[in-house]
Design a protein around this motif. Structure first.
Motif, PDB file in Angstrom:
ATOM      1  N   TYR C 188       0.800  -1.215   0.000  1.00 40.80           N
ATOM      2  CA  TYR C 188       0.000   0.000   0.000  1.00 40.80           C
ATOM      3  C   TYR C 188       0.840   1.277   0.000  1.00 40.80           C
ATOM      4  O   TYR C 188       0.631   2.174  -0.822  1.00 40.80           O
ATOM      5  CB  TYR C 188      -0.920  -0.041   1.221  1.00 40.80           C
ATOM      6  CG  TYR C 188      -1.931   1.046   1.266  1.00 40.80           C
ATOM      7  CD1 TYR C 188      -3.097   0.970   0.505  1.00 40.80           C
ATOM      8  CD2 TYR C 188      -1.730   2.171   2.058  1.00 40.80           C
ATOM      9  CE1 TYR C 188      -4.027   1.972   0.547  1.00 40.80           C
ATOM     10  CE2 TYR C 188      -2.667   3.175   2.099  1.00 40.80           C
ATOM     11  CZ  TYR C 188      -3.809   3.070   1.344  1.00 40.80           C
ATOM     12  OH  TYR C 188      -4.726   4.076   1.379  1.00 40.80           O
ATOM     13  N   GLY C 189       1.800   1.347   0.902  1.00 42.91           N
ATOM     14  CA  GLY C 189       2.611   2.556   1.012  1.00 42.91           C
ATOM     15  C   GLY C 189       3.367   2.846  -0.271  1.00 42.91           C
ATOM     16  O   GLY C 189       3.469   3.995  -0.708  1.00 42.91           O
ATOM     17  N   ALA C 190       3.882   1.786  -0.894  1.00 44.59           N
ATOM     18  CA  ALA C 190       4.618   1.946  -2.152  1.00 44.59           C
ATOM     19  C   ALA C 190       3.681   2.437  -3.251  1.00 44.59           C
ATOM     20  O   ALA C 190       4.070   3.238  -4.108  1.00 44.59           O
ATOM     21  CB  ALA C 190       5.257   0.626  -2.545  1.00 44.59           C
ATOM     22  N   ASN C 217       1.718   3.668   7.677  1.00 46.45           N
ATOM     23  CA  ASN C 217       2.244   3.482   9.026  1.00 46.45           C
ATOM     24  C   ASN C 217       3.259   4.587   9.305  1.00 46.45           C
ATOM     25  O   ASN C 217       3.642   5.327   8.390  1.00 46.45           O
ATOM     26  CB  ASN C 217       2.823   2.066   9.179  1.00 46.45           C
ATOM     27  CG  ASN C 217       4.017   1.835   8.284  1.00 46.45           C
ATOM     28  OD1 ASN C 217       4.799   2.746   8.021  1.00 46.45           O
ATOM     29  ND2 ASN C 217       4.154   0.613   7.791  1.00 46.45           N
ATOM     30  N   PRO C 218       3.689   4.756  10.569  1.00 45.28           N
ATOM     31  CA  PRO C 218       4.550   5.898  10.911  1.00 45.28           C
ATOM     32  C   PRO C 218       5.819   5.975  10.056  1.00 45.28           C
ATOM     33  O   PRO C 218       6.219   7.061   9.639  1.00 45.28           O
ATOM     34  CB  PRO C 218       4.899   5.637  12.379  1.00 45.28           C
ATOM     35  CG  PRO C 218       3.776   4.820  12.886  1.00 45.28           C
ATOM     36  CD  PRO C 218       3.300   3.989  11.750  1.00 45.28           C
ATOM     37  N   ARG C 219       6.429   4.829   9.747  1.00 40.78           N
ATOM     38  CA  ARG C 219       7.661   4.866   8.966  1.00 40.78           C
ATOM     39  C   ARG C 219       7.382   5.354   7.534  1.00 40.78           C
ATOM     40  O   ARG C 219       8.068   6.223   7.004  1.00 40.78           O
ATOM     41  CB  ARG C 219       8.296   3.474   8.926  1.00 40.78           C
ATOM     42  CG  ARG C 219       9.762   3.481   8.495  1.00 40.78           C
ATOM     43  CD  ARG C 219      10.330   2.075   8.561  1.00 40.78           C
ATOM     44  NE  ARG C 219       9.583   1.148   7.710  1.00 40.78           N
ATOM     45  CZ  ARG C 219       9.788   1.007   6.408  1.00 40.78           C
ATOM     46  NH1 ARG C 219      10.716   1.707   5.808  1.00 40.78           N
ATOM     47  NH2 ARG C 219       9.072   0.163   5.696  1.00 40.78           N
ATOM     48  N   SER C 221       4.949   7.133   6.675  1.00 39.21           N
ATOM     49  CA  SER C 221       4.543   8.519   6.789  1.00 39.21           C
ATOM     50  C   SER C 221       5.765   9.442   6.768  1.00 39.21           C
ATOM     51  O   SER C 221       5.759  10.486   6.106  1.00 39.21           O
ATOM     52  CB  SER C 221       3.779   8.685   8.097  1.00 39.21           C
ATOM     53  OG  SER C 221       2.763   9.593   7.953  1.00 39.21           O
ATOM     54  N   THR C 222       6.813   9.029   7.483  1.00 44.45           N
ATOM     55  CA  THR C 222       8.052   9.811   7.501  1.00 44.45           C
ATOM     56  C   THR C 222       8.663   9.863   6.108  1.00 44.45           C
ATOM     57  O   THR C 222       9.095  10.916   5.635  1.00 44.45           O
ATOM     58  CB  THR C 222       9.048   9.170   8.470  1.00 44.45           C
ATOM     59  OG1 THR C 222       8.345   8.830   9.661  1.00 44.45           O
ATOM     60  CG2 THR C 222      10.181  10.109   8.793  1.00 44.45           C
ATOM     61  N   GLU C 223       8.686   8.701   5.431  1.00 41.67           N
ATOM     62  CA  GLU C 223       9.228   8.661   4.063  1.00 41.67           C
ATOM     63  C   GLU C 223       8.462   9.602   3.146  1.00 41.67           C
ATOM     64  O   GLU C 223       9.049  10.298   2.316  1.00 41.67           O
ATOM     65  CB  GLU C 223       9.139   7.243   3.503  1.00 41.67           C
ATOM     66  CG  GLU C 223      10.203   6.311   4.027  1.00 41.67           C
ATOM     67  CD  GLU C 223       9.967   4.867   3.562  1.00 41.67           C
ATOM     68  OE1 GLU C 223      10.724   4.002   3.971  1.00 41.67           O
ATOM     69  OE2 GLU C 223       9.003   4.616   2.791  1.00 41.67           O
ATOM     70  N   LEU C 224       7.149   9.620   3.329  1.00 47.33           N
ATOM     71  CA  LEU C 224       6.317  10.491   2.504  1.00 47.33           C
ATOM     72  C   LEU C 224       6.681  11.950   2.746  1.00 47.33           C
ATOM     73  O   LEU C 224       6.847  12.725   1.801  1.00 47.33           O
ATOM     74  CB  LEU C 224       4.840  10.248   2.827  1.00 47.33           C
ATOM     75  CG  LEU C 224       3.897  11.202   2.114  1.00 47.33           C
ATOM     76  CD1 LEU C 224       3.674  10.745   0.695  1.00 47.33           C
ATOM     77  CD2 LEU C 224       2.577  11.328   2.838  1.00 47.33           C
ATOM     78  N   ASN C 225       6.828  12.295   4.024  1.00 45.75           N
ATOM     79  CA  ASN C 225       7.192  13.685   4.347  1.00 45.75           C
ATOM     80  C   ASN C 225       8.491  14.065   3.662  1.00 45.75           C
ATOM     81  O   ASN C 225       8.614  15.150   3.093  1.00 45.75           O
ATOM     82  CB  ASN C 225       7.337  13.854   5.861  1.00 45.75           C
ATOM     83  CG  ASN C 225       5.982  13.855   6.547  1.00 45.75           C
ATOM     84  OD1 ASN C 225       4.954  13.831   5.888  1.00 45.75           O
ATOM     85  ND2 ASN C 225       5.993  13.878   7.867  1.00 45.75           N
ATOM     86  N   GLU C 226       9.461  13.163   3.713  1.00 44.33           N
ATOM     87  CA  GLU C 226      10.746  13.455   3.074  1.00 44.33           C
ATOM     88  C   GLU C 226      10.576  13.656   1.576  1.00 44.33           C
ATOM     89  O   GLU C 226      11.157  14.561   0.971  1.00 44.33           O
ATOM     90  CB  GLU C 226      11.747  12.327   3.348  1.00 44.33           C
ATOM     91  CG  GLU C 226      12.334  12.407   4.745  1.00 44.33           C
ATOM     92  CD  GLU C 226      12.998  11.103   5.156  1.00 44.33           C
ATOM     93  OE1 GLU C 226      13.207  10.243   4.270  1.00 44.33           O
ATOM     94  OE2 GLU C 226      13.273  10.945   6.351  1.00 44.33           O
ATOM     95  N   LEU C 227       9.758  12.785   0.972  1.00 38.49           N
ATOM     96  CA  LEU C 227       9.518  12.885  -0.469  1.00 38.49           C
ATOM     97  C   LEU C 227       8.900  14.235  -0.820  1.00 38.49           C
ATOM     98  O   LEU C 227       9.340  14.920  -1.746  1.00 38.49           O
ATOM     99  CB  LEU C 227       8.613  11.736  -0.921  1.00 38.49           C
ATOM    100  CG  LEU C 227       8.196  11.739  -2.393  1.00 38.49           C
ATOM    101  CD1 LEU C 227       9.405  11.538  -3.282  1.00 38.49           C
ATOM    102  CD2 LEU C 227       7.156  10.656  -2.667  1.00 38.49           C
ATOM    103  N   LEU C 228       7.903  14.637  -0.046  1.00 43.34           N
ATOM    104  CA  LEU C 228       7.209  15.894  -0.358  1.00 43.34           C
ATOM    105  C   LEU C 228       8.140  17.084  -0.163  1.00 43.34           C
ATOM    106  O   LEU C 228       8.131  18.028  -0.959  1.00 43.34           O
ATOM    107  CB  LEU C 228       5.956  16.034   0.509  1.00 43.34           C
ATOM    108  CG  LEU C 228       4.873  14.989   0.255  1.00 43.34           C
ATOM    109  CD1 LEU C 228       3.624  15.283   1.057  1.00 43.34           C
ATOM    110  CD2 LEU C 228       4.526  14.903  -1.226  1.00 43.34           C
ATOM    111  N   LEU C 229       8.943  17.033   0.895  1.00 36.75           N
ATOM    112  CA  LEU C 229       9.884  18.137   1.116  1.00 36.75           C
ATOM    113  C   LEU C 229      10.902  18.215  -0.016  1.00 36.75           C
ATOM    114  O   LEU C 229      11.257  19.309  -0.467  1.00 36.75           O
ATOM    115  CB  LEU C 229      10.588  17.958   2.459  1.00 36.75           C
ATOM    116  CG  LEU C 229       9.686  18.208   3.685  1.00 36.75           C
ATOM    117  CD1 LEU C 229      10.415  17.877   4.973  1.00 36.75           C
ATOM    118  CD2 LEU C 229       9.198  19.650   3.698  1.00 36.75           C
TER     119      LEU C 229
END
Lengths: 461, 305, 300
Positions: C188-190, C217-219, C221-229
């Motif tokens: 899902y996350g991928a 999941n939290p991990r 979510s963090t990866e997503l934040n990094e991607l968006l930034l």
């Protein structure tokens, strides 16, 4: 739940199977009583009278009972045993074997179809060759080509089209009327007929763009019927029910296939036989079918082909990526229609005579059946389905020996479409996604992996 | 004016037949979202069943009362046709439920081809003509020698259709069966969780549709006095048009659609061209689907993003 | 008014029959920033998105996209008064999105989007998904199919460039090893990340993300934040995202707009919004003057 004791299990199974068989027998008796048990015939005074066929009815009912017992006592346990005895690694081995077959299948099949007339000549000699090349070779190839054309619309773009035969008809009538009226040659009219069909594909495609699923299917069916009814009723233009006859036959680059001095046989110093024309026509349709295959394979790797498949997968996502879905659908309709038109003009040239009879809804249904039975989107699957379904029904014409078993009144040809319909139902139950349901990706980074059927969408359009 | 009234009478009769068939399409589409392509051929089969039943009654048993034999033919036709449709659903559609969307459609087309050819093989390809019955007519109005008539046959068709529609309406709106059907229409999984036998409900839907088609088949045979193995296709498509026109999934819509299609067809034949009457019917289908896809009484479908 | 805005939504109203999903909404998204549109479930956020990306035609209001300098905004009223949908000139282009249909919004105005319920081409491979996103570019390179059919090298070059670009994005989202697998096979996350990469492959100036963190999941979510930034900092793409999960929004957004019942209730930096009693009230589902009492009760 407690496990039943091993001794009692088979007995209850048999009891249940017998009960099912009895019900099946009863149902089949009720259903078949009016249609098999009786036959309505006209007597001398032209009035309908009834004739009874108790033996036939009884044998059908007994067959049903036997079939039901066979399913519940043999087939179901066999399936269960096979499911239970799952061998690890078997699916891998099978996939490996399949890949192996697939690698050799295409070159082998290509070689076979190219050499087919030679093989037939060696097998049957000059006498029987026309029948085998014409009824089997040409007939099947026409349907392969139609299947591949419709495959673009249904299999790739996911747009359900039940009126495909309309474009076949447009192609056939375009060739027939233009060739008779203006005396233009087959090779000039072929692209013209294809263009006209593509034009009609766009014309009929426009109003139905917004429709989805079964609605699209029904509207395309209605369009197909409207075109057929116009062909029937516009007598001045199309000849109505009588159709168009005396359509010029294709020539070998200007040399006609006839018994005259300037005919093909005379020019090449051969003895005249209709076989040459048949062989020539065989290679023409083979060339057209291979052209269809080549173009489709190319298109799948181009943006337009990828857009078709993306459209089948998710139309809304397509729009969100800036794809003009209107154009994407129209190009699919146009391409499919164009190949249908090519096939149609070939059909008219081969027959020398066409009438609305050849363009009924049943033809559309058969072509769609070939596409779905073959596996939507798979060109190899479509070709296999065409060979099986058309070859299968054609072979029914050849089963004269059955008369020895069922008596001289037995006419195997009248069972052709009956079995065709039955086969459609059975194949769908056996393989609902068609014979080849996996998808070959159009591009790859490291290795080409086949996409499993469960991921592939069927389209909502 | 007289022509118009006469065609109105003929159109309502034809429309009743279309409406009865259309209910089968609309109910099946409503409940499992499938165009039951073989329904037109089930209608044709029912005509043959009625034909055989009528011949048995008149030539073997020597029943001379038209109404009694009609009654028995209707009952027999409804029962046996229901059995046919039940079997088709059980063998050709149920194994494909929840599978690939096109599979049931192809299976239904296959079934349609099979039924048509089965009847052709079993009963022969010739048209089957029965002696005309109930030929008396009532003159409704007359002017300048042109008589507007209603035949007894037409009256019987109207009466039977009206009676059956009322009975049928009662079943689907007032009984627990109707509730189960509506529940399955909304959400099959949820319906089965709340104790509805989904398979059985779908089977019964097919059976009811077939029973109504059998009535239409009997009426068709009585009205036209002739039937052939290929008579399922065109009435089937027109009945489907009626279902779409009325709003697919809506039962009153199917009846209204049927009447409209019947009227369009007879009026077109009278005022324009009888050759193009089928073109008119198909054009109505195309125009409806393009401009009013939800039909007259259907609910509009909203595209979800 | 924000002068360096890339997107301006003005007096947007969307009615479905009698239901008012969005009422007189105005906000702007700054160029080079991450703007978040937040609000409780049913606040009308996705409706706003569907209006911006052309899937819905708004009942009233103006949605303008600026692909040029701040001075270009001076021409907005003139464009609105005209009957055309965009103005293209040396100073950049200005678009009225409410006049454009869905695919043109992406193709011309270069606004890309993702969906709340992921809409990947599940039966196509990960790579193919990214190639479809580059459709318009490849279409021109293939001479609208003609060159491609003839097998001219100009198309082959364009295609390998497109594959390279796709591979670069796959590297970035950590899916390079799965490039040849069907998209439906990814976890899902991928799939969420792939959908973002696919939208980025259309070369957008504005990327609209509909609940990108939903179900992660939290991990992840963090990866997503990094991607968006990294999208904000390394590309020329501005981001507009919808979230109802405040915690994600508060970590990466530069600017937050809060929506409740189709009406804007707050607009500002994340600190402003965090402390706005109206926002807290909306999220707790209570009246504004009850906030303190409820907040102390639940220990906020």
């Amino acid at each position: 739940m407690t496990a039943p004791s091993p001794a009692s299990e088979p007995r209850t199974d048999v009891a249940r199977a017998l009960k099912h068989a009895a019900i099946a027998g009863l149902v089949s008796f009720g259903m078949l009583l009016p249609l098999i048990g009786f036959r309505t015939i006209q007597d001398m005074r032209n009035e309908l009278v009834l004739e009874t066929r108790p033996l036939l009815l009884a044998s059908f009912v007994l067959l049903t009972i036997a079939g039901s017992l066979l399913v519940s006592l043999v087939l179901v346990p066999w399936k269960q045993r096979r499911a239970a005895a799952h061998i690890p690694g078997e699916s891998v081995r099978r996939a490996h074997w399949r890949a192996h077959v697939a690698k050799w299948l295409v070159p082998f099949a290509l070689g076979f179809v190219v050499l087919y007339p030679v093989i037939v000549l060696l097998g049957t000699g000059f006498g029987g060759a026309v029948k085998w090349i014409d009824n089997f070779g040409i007939q099947i190839l026409i349907y392969v080509m139609l299947g591949w054309g419709l495959n673009i619309v249904v299999g790739l773009a996911g747009l359900l089209d039940l009126g495909y035969v309309a474009f076949y008809a447009v192609g056939a009538y375009s060739y027939a009327l233009l060739a008779k009226e203006f005396g233009l040659s087959f090779w000039i009219l072929l692209p013209l007929a294809g263009t006209l069909s593509a034009f009609w594909g766009i014309l009929l495609g426009f109003p139905v763009l917004r429709l989805r699923g079964d609605y699209l299917a029904i509207v395309t069916l209605a369009f197909g019927e409207i075109i057929r009814l116009i062909l029937i009723n516009w007598v001045d233009f199309t000849g109505g029910y009588a159709g168009v006859s005396g359509i010029p036959r294709p020539t070998f680059f200007g040399i006609p296939f006839n018994a005259n001095d300037d005919g093909f046989a005379a020019v090449f110093g051969l003895e005249f036989t209709p076989l040459y024309r048949t062989i020539f026509l065989y290679y023409v349709i083979l060339g057209l079918a291979l052209l269809t295959a080549f173009v489709t394979v190319r298109l799948r790797r181009l943006p337009v082909g990828r857009a078709w498949e993306a459209l089948r997968e998710d139309e809304i996502a397509c729009r969100s990526l800036g794809l003009n879905t209107t154009n994407t659908k129209l190009t699919a309709f146009a391409m499919g229609a164009m190949f249908g038109g090519f096939a149609g003009s070939f059909f008219a040239a081969r027959q020398g005579f066409i009438s609305p009879e050849s363009f009924t809804f049943m033809e559309s249904a058969i072509i769609l059946a070939i596409v779905v039975l073959g596996g939507m989107g798979s060109m190899i699957g479509v070709a296999i389905a065409a060979v099986a379904m058309i070859g299968g029904t054609e072979i029914m014409r050849e089963l004269e020996f059955l008369k020895l078993i069922f008596g001289q009144d037995f006419e195997p040809t009248q069972y052709r479409m009956l079995l065709f319909g039955l086969a459609m139902v059975l194949i769908m139950i056996w393989k609902p996604r068609g014979l080849i349901s996996t998808r070959e990706p159009s591009a790859f980074l490291k290795e080409r992996k086949t996409v499993a059927a469960t991921f592939v969408e069927e389209g909502r359009g | 004016m007289e022509v118009f009234v006469q065609q109105l009478i003929n159109g309502i009769t034809l429309g009743s037949i279309y409406g009865l068939i259309a209910i089968g399409y609309t109910m099946v589409f409503g409940i499992i979202g499938m165009v039951n392509f073989a329904h037109g051929d089930v209608f044709m089969v029912s005509s043959f069943i009625a034909l055989v039943a009528a011949l048995v009654l008149t030539t073997w048993l020597g029943i001379s009362s038209v109404f009694l034999s009609l009654f028995i033919v209707l009952i027999v036709g409804m029962l046996l046709t229901s059995l046919v449709s039940w079997t088709i659903e059980r063998l050709a559609y149920r194994p494909l439920r929840g599978s690939f969307r096109l599979a049931p459609l192809i299976s239904a087309i296959g079934m349609s081809i099979f039924l048509m050819n089965f009847v052709q093989v079993a009963q022969g390809p010739r048209n089957k003509a029965v002696p005309p019955m109930l030929q008396q007519v009532i003159v409704v109005m007359e002017r300048d020698g042109y008589e507007v008539t209603v035949s007894y046959r037409q009256l019987v068709i109207w009466a039977v259709t009206a009676f059956l529609l009322l009975a049928f309406w009662y079943v689907v709106s007032k009984t627990s069966l109707g509730r189960a059907q509506r529940a399955c229409e909304q959400d099959q999984k949820m319906a089965s969780l709340t104790g509805v036998d989904v398979d059985q409900t779908i089977s019964i839907t097919f059976v009811i549709g077939a029973a109504l088609a059998a009535v239409a088949g009997t009426m068709y045979l009585m009205y036209y006095g002739v039937v052939s193995f290929s008579d399922g296709f065109v009435p089937g498509i027109k009945a489907f048009t009626a279902a779409v026109l009325g709003g697919i999934g809506s039962i009153p819509g199917a009846v209204i659609g049927g009447l409209l299609i019947g009227l369009i067809e007879t009026m077109w034949s009278a005022y324009f061209s009888i050759d193009y009457k089928d073109v008119a019917a198909f054009s109505v289908l195309v125009i409806t689907l393009i401009f009013l896809p939800q039909g007259i009484l259907g609910r509009p479908e909203v595209e979800k993003v | 008014m924000i002068p360096d805005a890339i997107l301006r939504v003005e007096h947007l109203t969307m009615r479905f029959g009698g239901l008012v999903a969005v009422h007189d909404l105005s906000f702007a998204a700054r160029r080079g920033e991450i703007t978040a549109l937040i609000g409780p479930n049913g606040a009308g956020k996705t409706t706003v998105f569907n209006c911006i990306t052309g899937f819905y035609k708004p009942t009233e209001g103006r949605i303008a996209l600026n692909r040029g300098g701040p001075s270009l905004w001076n021409e907005l009223d003139a464009l609105t008064a005209s009957s055309v949908r965009s103005r293209k000139g040396p100073g950049g282009s200005l678009y009225l999105l409410e006049r454009m249909s869905d695919y043109l919004v992406t193709m011309d105005a270069r606004v890309a989007r993702t969906f709340q319920n992921i809409r990947l081409f599940r039966g196509m491979t990960v790579l193919e998904n990214l190639l479809v996103a580059q459709h318009n570019k490849l279409m021109i390179a293939s001479g609208f199919t003609l060159f491609g059919i003839l097998g001219l090298p100009v198309y082959a070059r364009a295609e390998s460039a497109a594959i390279e670009r796709a591979a670069a994005w796959l590297e970035k989202i950590g899916l390079i090893d799965r490039a040849d697998d069907p998209a439906g096979d990814l976890p899902y996350g991928a799939q969420r990340r792939l959908e973002i990469a696919r939208a980025m492959c259309t070369d957008p100036v504005l990327l609209c993300l509909d609940e990108p963190a939903a179900g992660l999941n939290p991990r992840e979510s963090t990866e997503l934040n990094e991607l968006l930034l990294s999208i904000r900092d390394e590309t020329d793409t501005s981001v507009l995202l919808i979230e109802h999960d405040m915690s994600v929004v508060m970590q990466i957004s530069d600017h937050v707009v809060v929506l409740d019942y189709g009406v804007k209730i707050s607009d500002g930096s994340r600190e402003d919004v965090r402390n706005d009693p109206k926002v807290i009230a909306a999220y707790l589902g209570v009246e504004e003057d009850e906030v303190e009492a409820v907040a102390s009760e639940v220990g906020l």
